[in-house]
Design an enzyme around this catalytic site. Structure first.
Site, mmCIF file in Angstrom:
data_model
loop_
_atom_site.group_PDB
_atom_site.id
_atom_site.type_symbol
_atom_site.label_atom_id
_atom_site.label_comp_id
_atom_site.label_asym_id
_atom_site.label_seq_id
_atom_site.Cartn_x
_atom_site.Cartn_y
_atom_site.Cartn_z
ATOM 1 N N PRO A 9 0.855 -1.251 0.089
ATOM 2 C CA PRO A 9 0.090 0.089 -0.033
ATOM 3 C C PRO A 9 0.822 1.264 -0.088
ATOM 4 O O PRO A 9 1.901 1.357 0.701
ATOM 5 C CB PRO A 9 -0.792 -0.211 1.266
ATOM 6 C CG PRO A 9 -0.062 -0.953 2.077
ATOM 7 C CD PRO A 9 0.560 -2.017 1.238
ATOM 8 N N ASN A 10 0.259 2.199 -0.881
ATOM 9 C CA ASN A 10 0.822 3.577 -0.698
ATOM 10 C C ASN A 10 1.987 3.814 -1.538
ATOM 11 O O ASN A 10 2.698 4.688 -1.784
ATOM 12 C CB ASN A 10 1.126 4.285 0.550
ATOM 13 C CG ASN A 10 -0.321 4.409 1.308
ATOM 14 O OD1 ASN A 10 -1.276 4.821 0.720
ATOM 15 N ND2 ASN A 10 -0.304 3.758 2.517
ATOM 16 N N ARG A 17 4.489 11.141 -2.112
ATOM 17 C CA ARG A 17 4.344 10.732 -0.688
ATOM 18 C C ARG A 17 5.782 11.181 -0.176
ATOM 19 O O ARG A 17 6.732 10.764 -0.475
ATOM 20 C CB ARG A 17 3.936 9.412 -0.465
ATOM 21 C CG ARG A 17 4.997 8.324 -0.632
ATOM 22 C CD ARG A 17 4.379 7.027 -0.073
ATOM 23 N NE ARG A 17 4.114 6.628 1.411
ATOM 24 C CZ ARG A 17 4.204 5.448 1.844
ATOM 25 N NH1 ARG A 17 4.769 4.528 1.051
ATOM 26 N NH2 ARG A 17 3.994 5.259 3.056
ATOM 27 N N TYR A 22 11.099 9.146 1.501
ATOM 28 C CA TYR A 22 11.083 7.993 0.238
ATOM 29 C C TYR A 22 11.676 8.677 -0.973
ATOM 30 O O TYR A 22 11.904 7.908 -1.577
ATOM 31 C CB TYR A 22 9.688 7.575 0.168
ATOM 32 C CG TYR A 22 9.075 6.886 1.468
ATOM 33 C CD1 TYR A 22 9.526 5.703 1.740
ATOM 34 C CD2 TYR A 22 7.820 7.601 1.885
ATOM 35 C CE1 TYR A 22 8.982 5.196 3.006
ATOM 36 C CE2 TYR A 22 7.483 6.919 3.151
ATOM 37 C CZ TYR A 22 7.990 5.811 3.389
ATOM 38 O OH TYR A 22 7.337 5.054 4.592
ATOM 39 N N ASN A 73 8.019 -5.540 -1.132
ATOM 40 C CA ASN A 73 7.922 -4.464 0.174
ATOM 41 C C ASN A 73 6.330 -4.336 0.432
ATOM 42 O O ASN A 73 5.578 -3.882 -0.151
ATOM 43 C CB ASN A 73 8.268 -3.198 -0.819
ATOM 44 C CG ASN A 73 8.415 -1.875 0.519
ATOM 45 O OD1 ASN A 73 7.859 -2.129 1.660
ATOM 46 N ND2 ASN A 73 8.819 -0.971 0.072
ATOM 47 N N ALA A 76 3.235 -0.850 4.805
ATOM 48 C CA ALA A 76 2.617 -0.876 6.401
ATOM 49 C C ALA A 76 2.362 -2.182 6.640
ATOM 50 O O ALA A 76 2.323 -2.558 7.907
ATOM 51 C CB ALA A 76 1.582 0.069 6.560
ATOM 52 N N GLU A 97 12.647 -9.094 1.066
ATOM 53 C CA GLU A 97 11.953 -7.852 1.374
ATOM 54 C C GLU A 97 12.793 -6.539 1.445
ATOM 55 O O GLU A 97 13.951 -6.524 1.669
ATOM 56 C CB GLU A 97 11.247 -8.137 2.770
ATOM 57 C CG GLU A 97 12.235 -7.879 4.071
ATOM 58 C CD GLU A 97 11.529 -7.344 5.165
ATOM 59 O OE1 GLU A 97 10.340 -6.906 5.178
ATOM 60 O OE2 GLU A 97 12.062 -7.293 6.441
ATOM 61 N N HIS A 99 12.813 -2.488 2.165
ATOM 62 C CA HIS A 99 12.134 -1.317 2.775
ATOM 63 C C HIS A 99 13.134 0.042 2.086
ATOM 64 O O HIS A 99 14.267 0.112 2.595
ATOM 65 C CB HIS A 99 12.052 -1.375 4.261
ATOM 66 C CG HIS A 99 11.010 -2.231 4.629
ATOM 67 N ND1 HIS A 99 9.739 -2.450 4.500
ATOM 68 C CD2 HIS A 99 11.354 -3.519 5.037
ATOM 69 C CE1 HIS A 99 9.123 -3.246 5.068
ATOM 70 N NE2 HIS A 99 10.004 -4.212 5.314
ATOM 71 N N ARG A 106 12.888 4.264 12.931
ATOM 72 C CA ARG A 106 11.949 5.404 12.699
ATOM 73 C C ARG A 106 10.784 5.014 14.029
ATOM 74 O O ARG A 106 11.543 4.726 15.018
ATOM 75 C CB ARG A 106 11.044 4.946 11.276
ATOM 76 C CG ARG A 106 11.743 5.377 10.256
ATOM 77 C CD ARG A 106 11.083 4.957 8.857
ATOM 78 N NE ARG A 106 10.063 6.055 9.042
ATOM 79 C CZ ARG A 106 8.917 5.858 7.923
ATOM 80 N NH1 ARG A 106 9.205 5.001 7.066
ATOM 81 N NH2 ARG A 106 7.950 6.617 7.820
HETATM 82 C C1 DQA Z 1 8.124 1.177 4.017
HETATM 83 C C2 DQA Z 1 8.231 1.381 5.421
HETATM 84 C C3 DQA Z 1 6.768 0.966 6.116
HETATM 85 O O1 DQA Z 1 6.822 1.291 7.457
HETATM 86 C C4 DQA Z 1 6.066 2.017 5.471
HETATM 87 O O2 DQA Z 1 4.557 1.808 5.933
HETATM 88 C C5 DQA Z 1 5.832 1.929 4.100
HETATM 89 C C6 DQA Z 1 7.176 1.981 3.214
HETATM 90 C C7 DQA Z 1 9.542 1.394 3.325
HETATM 91 O O3 DQA Z 1 9.693 0.948 1.901
HETATM 92 O O4 DQA Z 1 10.333 2.247 3.755
HETATM 93 O O5 DQA Z 1 4.875 2.136 3.475
HETATM 94 O O6 DQA Z 1 7.716 -0.360 3.652
#
Ligand code: DQA
Length: 160
Positions: A9-10, A17, A22, A73, A76, A97, A99, A106
């Protein structure tokens, strides 16, 4: 060999964002770079993004018998989703995985990670470059898999 890249998501909002966390790069640009590396190495690659937990679970299940590696990835959902964790464990495909940010430095809630224990490895905190590192890692895993298959084939031929 086929790699499936799964984005949670996102991540479709990358470039818009929280650029301070990011960066400015869009998801399409990240994918274009990964595609280039895959093509150079003769590997098939597929990209998938969803904001929905169940759709991500479905996609992971589809990888069974189809993909040789997954790069995920879970965004959240990393911190909450037992369903995604169980799906990764169920298909038993090498999984890296990624991030973009360093989730360990964080907020406290980002330190919980449901996914990492069922993944082959994790790449965190390198920004979008982390996806390139994950590609390098996955190509290495695939080379090792191909070499192991070759050795097994030779051993079987010798026995026959
Ligand atoms: C994320 C880190 C997660 O905590 C966050 O919710 C994201 C992006 C990252 O790529 O740093 O949406 O996975």
């Amino acid at each position: 060999m086929k790699i499936v890249v799964i984005q949670g998501p996102n991540l479709n909002m990358l470039g818009v964002r929280e650029q301070n966390i990011y960066g400015p790069m869009k998801l399409e640009q990240i994918h274009a770079q990964m595609k280039e590396v895959a093509t150079q190495n003769g590997v098939e690659i597929e990209f998938f993004q969803s904001n929905l937990e169940g759709e991500i679970v479905d996609k992971i299940q589809e990888c069974y018998g189809e993909a040789h590696g997954m790069i995920i990835n879970a965004a959240a959902y990393t911190h909450t989703s037992i369903a995604i964790r169980d799906a990764i464990a169920a298909v038993n495909i090498p999984t890296i995985e990624v991030h973009i940010s360093n989730i360990h430095r964080r907020e406290e809630f980002r330190k919980d990670n449901m996914i990492a224990p069922v993944c082959t490895s994790s790449v965190v905190g390198f920004g979008p470059f982390g996806y390139h590192l994950a590609m390098m890692g996955m190509l290495q895993i695939m080379n090792e898999m191909a070499a192991a298959q070759e050795t097994q084939k030779k051993a079987q031929e010798e026995q026959a």
